[in-house]
Design an enzyme around this catalytic site. Structure first.
Site, PDB file in Angstrom:
ATOM      1  N   ASP A  17      17.894  15.707  39.483  1.00 42.45           N
ATOM      2  CA  ASP A  17      16.846  15.336  40.453  1.00 42.45           C
ATOM      3  C   ASP A  17      15.658  14.707  39.739  1.00 42.45           C
ATOM      4  OD1 ASP A  17      18.085  16.422  42.790  1.00 42.45           O
ATOM      5  OD2 ASP A  17      17.500  18.419  42.141  1.00 42.45           O
ATOM      6  N   THR A  18      15.297  15.289  38.594  1.00 39.33           N
ATOM      7  CA  THR A  18      14.140  14.801  37.846  1.00 39.33           C
ATOM      8  C   THR A  18      14.370  13.363  37.366  1.00 39.33           C
ATOM      9  OG1 THR A  18      13.897  17.077  37.124  1.00 39.33           O
ATOM     10  CG2 THR A  18      12.503  15.469  36.052  1.00 39.33           C
ATOM     11  N   ALA A  56      13.724  21.113  41.792  1.00 38.73           N
ATOM     12  CA  ALA A  56      14.485  20.006  41.210  1.00 38.73           C
ATOM     13  C   ALA A  56      15.311  20.494  40.027  1.00 38.73           C
ATOM     14  CB  ALA A  56      13.537  18.904  40.761  1.00 38.73           C
ATOM     15  N   ASP A  57      16.541  19.967  39.890  1.00 40.20           N
ATOM     16  CA  ASP A  57      17.291  20.215  38.659  1.00 40.20           C
ATOM     17  C   ASP A  57      17.160  18.979  37.771  1.00 40.20           C
ATOM     18  OD1 ASP A  57      19.067  18.312  39.610  1.00 40.20           O
ATOM     19  OD2 ASP A  57      20.577  19.770  40.242  1.00 40.20           O
ATOM     20  N   SER A  58      17.882  18.981  36.642  1.00 41.27           N
ATOM     21  CA  SER A  58      17.679  17.894  35.677  1.00 41.27           C
ATOM     22  C   SER A  58      18.046  16.534  36.278  1.00 41.27           C
ATOM     23  CB  SER A  58      18.498  18.161  34.416  1.00 41.27           C
ATOM     24  OG  SER A  58      19.864  18.296  34.755  1.00 41.27           O
TER      25      SER A  58
END
Lengths: 416, 78
Positions: free
Chosen positions: B39-40, B35-37
């Site tokens: 996605d989080t 996950a990237d930021s």
């Protein structure tokens, strides 16, 4: 400064009449319409209930499921068309200098489907903003260029062009100029659009711009016919690999044709109506030919903007006669929007591809759906009605005009 | 597995496009599940929607693993 020569070495398309270059071309020369009843939403209450939708498109043929979710449909079309073009070009990405490779991509609107869905969810919700963190990066029209660069690692010039229905022609023209001036060796260029939703169809309906010929969608897009009543909205994408000539030759690339010149003008006249005498349209063709040092007698084919609107078609024909004089009657002219519908920001890309394939294959695709001559359209013109015509095409022009009065014309010529 | 844990897992599998077997309690969204930021942020919003809770930003920062998410939701879901 000596300008570099620029050639086309790869093509890719997702269109309402085919999701590969081969299918697209075969349907173009067969005169197949891509129109049918709208399936994307319930159009019962809309004045126009049909469109030229892309069929059988599966984004996971090109992207993994996680990537698909982060892209609006217009960007998915972009990724698919670009991948086809890269494959077709045979470029070895390992050997390509990434700083010499750019992406310029046109989209007239961008992620209008995403925009509508997100705003609708907010308005129908409890007032707590729950916008997806991907809302903005799915919607903004530059994002396709960004995605393409990330996939292929192209670190050269990268941006979107936005000029409504001229967007992807401006993209091609810009990519051409960058290579000519030695700023990069290779560009992935073109454009995509996906605006067949309630907002897109409803908005264009309110402008009285779209055909309402609901009784026979396949016959609705009929440029230059007396009964024409507006454009038919389409969607999809087209991609071209433009490459510096020496670079293409050095790697033994298949070369489709040369990009000879490009013109850009404005009508400076009205928000949506074309200049009645086609002033900007005439200037843009002249400008493209001057730019490419093209003798107007060498132009064998014009793929016109020809959207099937009552006023636009007339203005463009007047412009052609004004620019070409007697030679206007010698050339082939056709409006392939009669088959594809109007792909808005992607129109210039797929119509440039039609023009390039006309040069390569020696066949001019037709303007279908012609039955009633319009006395305002000079009958001596060869508008390639209903049937494709075999013809050696030395130079082809692709015209596109956008709301706002933006005009772009790209000239392609057979490779010498 | 608790009902909450299985619903959390389903959301993660859907949003991050990972295999179910990867979604272990110790798995970190960013380090293990890709996950990237953004996605989080999306995951947190999906948890809020699914469990009808509000997760304040300062709490969300502490939810780094699948186990963190399940524990937080078990404690705060009505």
């Amino acid at each position: 400064m000596e300008l570099k020569r620029v050639v086309v070495t790869g093509l890719g398309v997702i269109t309402p009449i085919g999701n590969s270059v081969e299918t697209y071309w075969n349907n173009l020369i067969k005169g197949v319409s891509g129109a049918g009843p709208i399936t994307r939403f319930d159009a019962t209450n809309f004045k126009t209930k049909f469109a030229c939708e892309v069929k059988d498109f599966d984004p996971t043929d090109y992207l993994d499921r996680k990537e698909v979710r982060k892209m609006d449909l217009f960007a998915q079309y972009a990724m698919a068309a670009a991948e086809q073009a890269i494959q077709d070009s045979g470029l070895n990405l390992e050997e390509l200098d990434p700083d010499e490779a750019g992406v310029i991509w046109g989209a007239g609107i961008g992620g209008i489907i995403t925009f509508m869905d997100e705003v609708k969810a907010y308005v129908e919700g409890n007032g707590i903003p729950r916008f997806s963190p991907f809302f903005i990066p799915k919607m903004i029209s530059d994002i396709a260029a960004g995605h393409i660069s990330m996939k292929y690692g192209f670190r050269g010039p990268n941006y979107a062009t936005v000029s409504a229905c001229a967007s992807s022609s401006h993209a091609i023209a810009d990519a051409f100029n960058h290579i000519r001036m030695g700023k990069a060796k290779v560009f992935i260029t073109g454009g995509s659009e996906a605006a067949i939703n309630e907002a897109g169809v409803g908005g264009f309906n309110s402008m009285q711009a779209m055909s309402t010929f609901n009784e026979d969608p396949a016959r609705a897009s009929r440029p230059f016919d007396k009964e024409r009543d507006g454009f038919v909205i389409g969607e999809g994408g087209g991609s071209l690999i433009l490459e510096e000539y020496e670079h293409a030759v050095a790697r033994g690339a298949k070369i489709y044709c040369e990009v000879a010149g490009a013109g850009m003008t404005a009508d400076a006249y009205h928000l949506t109506a074309p200049h009645p005498e086609g002033l900007g349209a005439a200037k843009v063709m002249e400008s493209a030919m001057k730019d490419g040092d093209i003798d107007l007698k060498d132009v064998d084919y014009i793929n016109v903007h020809g959207t099937s609107t009552p006023r636009g078609d007339i203005a463009e024909v007047l412009a052609i006669i004004k620019v070409f004089g007697d030679h206007a009657y010698e050339m082939n002219i056709s409006a392939t929007k009669s088959m594809t519908g109007h792909l808005l920001g992607a129109a210039g890309a797929i119509e440039s591809i039609a023009s390039i394939l006309a040069i390569r294959n020696g066949i001019v695709p037709p303007t279908i759906n012609h039955s009633t001559p319009d006395p305002e359209v000079d009958s001596k013109l060869n508008l390639t009605f209903n049937e494709a015509q075999e013809r050696k095409v030395r130079v082809a022009l692709s015209n596109t005009f956008g709301f706002g009065g933006h005009n772009a014309c790209v000239a392609f010529k057979a490779i010498e | 597995m608790s009902d909450i844990a299985s619903r959390v897992k389903a959301i993660i599998v859907d949003k991050l496009g990972v295999d179910e077997s990867e979604v272990t309690p110790e798995a970190s969204f960013t380090n293990d599940l890709g996950a990237d930021s953004l996605d989080t942020v999306e995951l947190i919003m999906e948890f809020e929607k699914e469990f009808n809770i509000a997760i304040p930003d300062d709490q969300a920062e502490n939810i780094g693993t699948v186990g963190d998410a399940v524990a937080y939701i078990e404690e705060n879901a009505k």
